[in-house]
Motif scaffolding. Structure first.
Motif, PDB file in Angstrom:
ATOM      1  N   VAL A 209       7.654   5.819   2.667  1.00 46.90           N
ATOM      2  CA  VAL A 209       6.597   5.992   3.723  1.00 46.90           C
ATOM      3  C   VAL A 209       6.735   4.822   4.801  1.00 46.90           C
ATOM      4  CG1 VAL A 209       3.900   5.877   3.943  1.00 46.90           C
ATOM      5  CG2 VAL A 209       4.884   6.938   2.292  1.00 46.90           C
TER       6      VAL A 209
ATOM      7  N   GLY B 289       2.639  14.811   2.949  1.00 45.55           N
ATOM      8  CA  GLY B 289       2.914  13.342   2.334  1.00 45.55           C
ATOM      9  C   GLY B 289       1.795  12.715   1.616  1.00 45.55           C
ATOM     10  N   LYS B 290       2.227  11.984   0.297  1.00 43.06           N
ATOM     11  CA  LYS B 290       1.314  11.611  -0.565  1.00 43.06           C
ATOM     12  C   LYS B 290       1.037   9.964  -0.056  1.00 43.06           C
ATOM     13  CE  LYS B 290       0.733  15.074  -2.871  1.00 43.06           C
ATOM     14  NZ  LYS B 290      -0.282  15.904  -2.944  1.00 43.06           N
ATOM     15  N   TRP B 291       0.183   9.763   1.069  1.00 44.81           N
ATOM     16  CA  TRP B 291       0.127   8.436   1.551  1.00 44.81           C
ATOM     17  C   TRP B 291      -1.361   8.292   2.323  1.00 44.81           C
ATOM     18  CZ3 TRP B 291      -0.088   7.303   7.092  1.00 44.81           C
ATOM     19  CH2 TRP B 291       0.533   8.144   8.049  1.00 44.81           C
ATOM     20  N   ASP B 292      -2.036   7.395   2.104  1.00 45.40           N
ATOM     21  CA  ASP B 292      -3.414   7.294   2.703  1.00 45.40           C
ATOM     22  C   ASP B 292      -3.283   6.663   4.046  1.00 45.40           C
ATOM     23  OD1 ASP B 292      -5.913   6.938   2.995  1.00 45.40           O
ATOM     24  OD2 ASP B 292      -6.402   5.489   1.254  1.00 45.40           O
ATOM     25  N   GLU B 293      -3.637   7.552   5.217  1.00 47.83           N
ATOM     26  CA  GLU B 293      -3.654   6.965   6.649  1.00 47.83           C
ATOM     27  C   GLU B 293      -4.857   5.948   7.033  1.00 47.83           C
ATOM     28  OE1 GLU B 293      -6.087  10.808   6.336  1.00 47.83           O
ATOM     29  OE2 GLU B 293      -4.077  10.087   5.724  1.00 47.83           O
TER      30      GLU B 293
ATOM     31  N   PHE C 225       6.115  14.548   5.657  1.00 51.81           N
ATOM     32  CA  PHE C 225       5.455  13.405   5.774  1.00 51.81           C
ATOM     33  C   PHE C 225       4.091  13.244   6.241  1.00 51.81           C
ATOM     34  CE2 PHE C 225       5.106   9.724   8.377  1.00 51.81           C
ATOM     35  CZ  PHE C 225       4.646   8.548   7.468  1.00 51.81           C
TER      36      PHE C 225
ATOM     37  N   ARG D 165      -3.197  11.599  11.017  1.00 53.22           N
ATOM     38  CA  ARG D 165      -2.373  10.754  10.584  1.00 53.22           C
ATOM     39  C   ARG D 165      -1.270  10.312  11.897  1.00 53.22           C
ATOM     40  NH1 ARG D 165      -0.006  12.770   4.908  1.00 53.22           N
ATOM     41  NH2 ARG D 165      -1.578  11.925   3.753  1.00 53.22           N
TER      42      ARG D 165
ATOM     43  N   TYR E 181       0.945  -1.406   0.139  1.00 56.46           N
ATOM     44  CA  TYR E 181       0.081  -0.056   0.057  1.00 56.46           C
ATOM     45  C   TYR E 181       0.950   1.057  -0.006  1.00 56.46           C
ATOM     46  CZ  TYR E 181      -3.312  -3.443   1.803  1.00 56.46           C
ATOM     47  OH  TYR E 181      -4.215  -4.635   1.784  1.00 56.46           O
ATOM     48  N   TYR E 182       2.154   1.089   0.507  1.00 62.87           N
ATOM     49  CA  TYR E 182       2.861   2.170   0.421  1.00 62.87           C
ATOM     50  C   TYR E 182       4.441   2.333   0.027  1.00 62.87           C
ATOM     51  CZ  TYR E 182      -0.540   3.503   4.414  1.00 62.87           C
ATOM     52  OH  TYR E 182      -1.535   4.040   5.084  1.00 62.87           O
ATOM     53  N   SER E 183       4.889   3.437  -0.319  1.00 64.64           N
ATOM     54  CA  SER E 183       6.259   3.392  -0.988  1.00 64.64           C
ATOM     55  C   SER E 183       7.275   2.749   0.155  1.00 64.64           C
ATOM     56  CB  SER E 183       6.511   4.758  -1.597  1.00 64.64           C
ATOM     57  OG  SER E 183       6.482   5.754  -0.791  1.00 64.64           O
TER      58      SER E 183
END
Length: 403
Positions: A30, A71-75, A67, A342, A25-27
């Motif tokens: 991340v 940051g480009k991530w979905d909590e 972050f 987050r 799901y994450y890089s």
């Protein structure tokens, strides 16, 4: 070993992230930041601040701040994993022990300092809220949390911001009761009975009906001005209590403490039939200010069982205390709503790891000590390996932000 890219290897934390399939799901950056948070959060003196995270990362604190805030991530991935794993665990325990499943709701205040009127970037979505703990109005975030439990295992399920400005589709204000009712529809059918445990704020027909549809009874605190109908007579709980004599009550012991209890079963306003317990501490029978009342929609339970089940609500208070004392739930200073939501997702994830992610499930305090010791050993091993590989002391010192 490279002199330019050296970080302590927290293998246990990384293995847990791999087991939970977070790299799907994450890089990599991340996942690395999530590992950093878990290592920092389990250290002594963690305050939930970005500077605390930087001590456990080779990134600058501005990178970690970005972050959290941008940051480009979905909590929600983390949030959903916490929900799914906590429910999976307690349902499994309920099946093994044939004991009920408990869902516990409560709210707390994450207290902040009221900003000056001249502040250009105050913490978002703060406001005035009544703190039951302090008995007064304070400034901060109001947070709703849910803990799920079966047998002796209680796990964090969710942490959510209560936003006073949010509205329902029909334009009415979105309340804490709306949130609790919505959550009922997301819960599994309890294999051996289920109970939602709440304080008097949530003891009402909407919550009762929502959880009844999901297969759960409600046990909740009851305000003493609520109306009951003994023998068809309309009277408040507190006025009815004045007529109860010593021979009408029985002594019930819960967790080593004894209470005089009177059990009423019948009608309340908007509730067709329920059991109501009137309780006094053993040494304060008949004292009006000592009276406490509780409602249970499962009328098959006796007074002792109702009292014992309601006492299982305590773990959510323990969660709030543990999170504020150890995981920075009261001391974070990030300003944007995205950042602190987050942080809460990461907090819940770390709390769940300390209780379920080790060799065997354990109380949070025991798990925290185990993880803390392992993180410290990882850092010591890192220093030792640097010495073995001839890495200059100045390089190691810079890595630990001691330059």
């Amino acid at each position: 070993m490279s002199h330019t890219v050296i970080v302590p290897d927290h293998s246990a934390l990384r293995n847990y992230l791999l087991q939970q399939r977070l790299p799907l799901y994450y890089s990599k950056p991340v996942v690395a930041h999530i590992e950093t948070y878990m290592a920092a959060a389990t250290a002594k003196g963690f305050r939930g601040k970005v500077v605390d995270l930087a001590e456990y990362s080779n990134c600058h604190r501005t990178t970690l701040g970005h972050f959290l805030a941008e940051g480009k991530w979905d909590e929600t991935v983390l949030q959903n994993k916490v929900k799914n794993e906590s429910l999976r665990r307690v349902v499994q325990i309920a099946n093994q022990t044939a004991e009920p499943l408990f869902v516990i709701h409560d709210d707390t205040i994450s207290k902040k300092t009221k900003p000056s009127s001249q502040a250009q970037s105050p913490i978002e979505q703060t406001g005035f809220h009544h703190s039951h703990l302090e008995g007064k109005i304070v400034w901060g975030h109001q947070v709703q949390a849910t803990v799920v439990q079966s047998s002796d295992t209680s796990l964090i399920h969710s942490i959510d911001l209560y936003d006073k400005t949010k509205t329902n589709p029909d334009g009415t204000p979105y309340t804490k009761i709306d949130h609790v009712c919505e959550m009922a529809a997301t819960l599994p059918l309890p294999p051996h009975g289920g109970y939602v445990l709440v304080d008097s704020w949530f003891t009402g027909t909407r919550v009762i009906d929502s959880y009844a549809s999901a297969g759960y009874h409600l046990i909740g605190g009851l305000k003493t001005n609520r109306i009951i109908y003994p023998q068809g007579i309309r009277i408040s709980v507190q006025d009815f209590a004045a007529h109860i004599r010593k021979e009408d009550v029985r002594l019930v012991t819960v967790n080593g403490t004894s209470y005089w209890t009177y059990r009423y079963e019948g009608t309340l306003n908007d509730i067709e039939n329920a059991a109501v317990l009137l309780c006094w501490p053993e040494q304060a029978f008949g004292v009006p200010k000592a009276l406490r009342a509780f409602l249970c929609t499962d009328v098959s339970l006796d007074a002792e069982t109702i009292s014992t089940y309601y006492s299982k609500r305590w773990p959510i208070e323990i969660f709030f205390r543990q999170s504020k004392n150890n995981l920075g739930f009261d001391t974070y200073q990030v300003r944007s709503a995205t950042a602190f939501i987050r942080l809460w997702a990461l907090l819940a994830w770390t709390h769940l790891y300390c209780t379920t992610g080790l060799e065997r499930p354990c109380p949070f305090g025991d798990g925290l000590r185990t993880v803390r010791k392992q993180v410290q050993l990882d850092r010591l091993q890192f220093v030792y390996d640097c010495g073995q590989n001839g890495i200059p002391f100045d390089v190691v010192r810079k890595q630990f932000k001691l330059a």
